[in-house]
Design an enzyme around this catalytic site. Structure first.
Site: not given
Ligand code: UD1
Length: 420
Positions: A23, A399
């Protein structure tokens, strides 16, 4: 397609080295789009997701090659600001090219990543964040089309209903480093991987303060240069080996670890009865006494990571007593429950909670991986399951875990690959 076959019941012993963090390396590779100068990334793990990101960089006009843990990225003349569906749909993290493309070209067209098996995963926070930088954003035919002839700093609060967002923080930070003026991100994600990205950007010439805390301040600069960077160790891989040691009642020395990144997991495992010896860059993990159940709630960093929820459930599945595991980041991330129950676990899901009643033993069984961390949880269960477990669809594991079966074999596990 391959499957992993495991003969359970061996106590793991010995030493294992953790690879660079998935990540961290993915957004750092995306950040190389911010410059035309060459970049060198060291300690890069050889993973399917990393190879996907290299393909994306090539489609966007970079030469990107990996050799023995080093990735060199240089520029070609065929630059593009268009990341198409075929590339982005295979890996959600590829959406983090949006910020660097905007920073560099002041425009971007990036496919929406879509949902995945662990939940719907929206991108509203990403869009809110880049809009705060004066970017016009439209969602058209499955693409985010963004234009910012005058990309300028702004203030944005990035907390969502599930807390902060890792990749949204990355995206806004990467756009803001080349915006005019100052950007303040409040409720920024504090994950070590976000801080590692900021360190790389600083080496490129960016002006960033507060990374690793909930308030990040960025002063835009006109130009970024190439940089060399060593990726931090993967705390989730380290955590998975900690659990592999405990679930098999083993004694494992895990090397190339920043234990400071593992505070919440170390705390829970010590509460459960683990002996954990911290050294400069290693952790020794063994059961100090009979293990007992612990309740776990996943939270944004420095809370207990959602990416370790499935793996700790395997341990609780064979720990006498009741534990409650609550998922606060992805409330539907429980695909592994049914598979663990097929191995004899007694786990009941109630909304965002899994109630785990520890059983005396798990039985080996054919099980199916549904996502990356669920696959790791099934491998852990297989290590302790009586008899033979086969885990199919292991491309999920590839992955995010570099050479997992070789590393486990090095600790004495009986694990091998077979064709399905
Ligand atoms: C990253 C990690 C993943 C980890 C996750 C949470 C990477 C490549 N992946 O994913 O392994 O499981 O952090 O620690 O770094 N959300 C919203 N709106 C948005 C974006 C996110 O509501 O625009 C929500 C998501 O659905 C989730 C939460 O916020 O419930 C956290 O997600 P997020 O931190 O964004 O996950 P990723 O960055 O995709």
């Amino acid at each position: 397609m391959d499957k992993l076959v495991i003969e359970g019941g061996i106590r793991l012993k010995g030493e294992v080295a953790v690879s660079g963090a998935k990540n961290a390396v993915l957004p750092i590779l995306a950040a190389t789009l911010l410059t035309d100068e060459p970049c060198l990334i060291k300690s890069a793990p050889n993973l399917r997701d990393v190879n996907t990101m290299l393909k994306i960089l090539r489609a966007l006009g970079k030469n990107a090659e990996m050799d023995k843990g080093k990735i060199s990225v240089t520029s070609t003349k065929n630059k593009s600001f268009f990341a198409d569906y075929k590339l982005v749909s295979t890996m959600r993290a590829s959406f983090c090219v949006l910020g660097p493309l905007l920073g560099r070209f002041k425009k971007a067209k990036v496919s929406l990543p879509g949902g995945c098996v662990i939940g719907i995963r929206p991108v509203d926070l990403h869009i809110k964040g880049i809009r705060a930088l004066g970017v016009q954003v439209n969602v058209e035919s499955g693409y985010v089309v963004a234009n910012a002839p005058r990309l300028k700093g702004g203030s944005v609060y990035l907390g969502g209903i599930f807390g902060s967002s890792v990749l949204a923080t990355d995206n806004v930070m990467m756009a803001a480093v080349l915006a005019r003026g100052k950007t303040v991100i409040e409720s920024a994600a504090c994950e070590p991987e976000v801080a590692d990205l900021a360190e790389f950007l600083i080496k490129m010439g960016a002006r960033i303060k507060g990374h690793g805390t909930p308030i990040i301040e960025i002063e835009g600069v006109a130009h970024l240069k190439g940089a060399t960077h060593t990726i931090i160790p993967d705390r989730i891989e380290a955590g998975t080996f900690m659990l592999a040691s405990l679930i098999t009642r083993g004694d494992v020395l895990i090397k190339n670890v920043f234990y400071q990144h593992l505070g919440a997991l170390i705390d829970k495992l010590e509460e459960a009865g683990a002996g954990i010896v911290k050294a400069d860059s290693s952790l020794r993990v063994y059961p100090k006494r009979r293990l007992r159940p612990v309740n776990v709630t996943t939270l944004p960093y420095p809370g207990f990571p959602t990416d370790m929820q499935a793996q700790i459930m395997s341990l609780m599945a064979i720990t006498a007593g009741i534990s409650v595991i609550t998922e606060k980041i992805y409330p539907d991330r429980f695909m592994h429950v049914a598979e663990l129950n097929r191995m004899g676990a007694r786990i009941q899901r109630e909304g965002p909670h899994a109630i785990v009643e520890g059983v005396k033993y798990l039985s080996g069984a054919p099980v199916m991986a549904s996502d990356l961390r669920a696959s790791a949880c099934l491998v852990l269960a297989g290590l302790i399951g009586k008899g033979r477990t086969s885990v199919s669809r292991i491309y999920h594991l590839e992955r995010g875990y570099e050479n997992l079966e070789e590393k486990l074999r090095g600790l004495g596990a009986r694990i091998w690959r077979e064709k399905e």
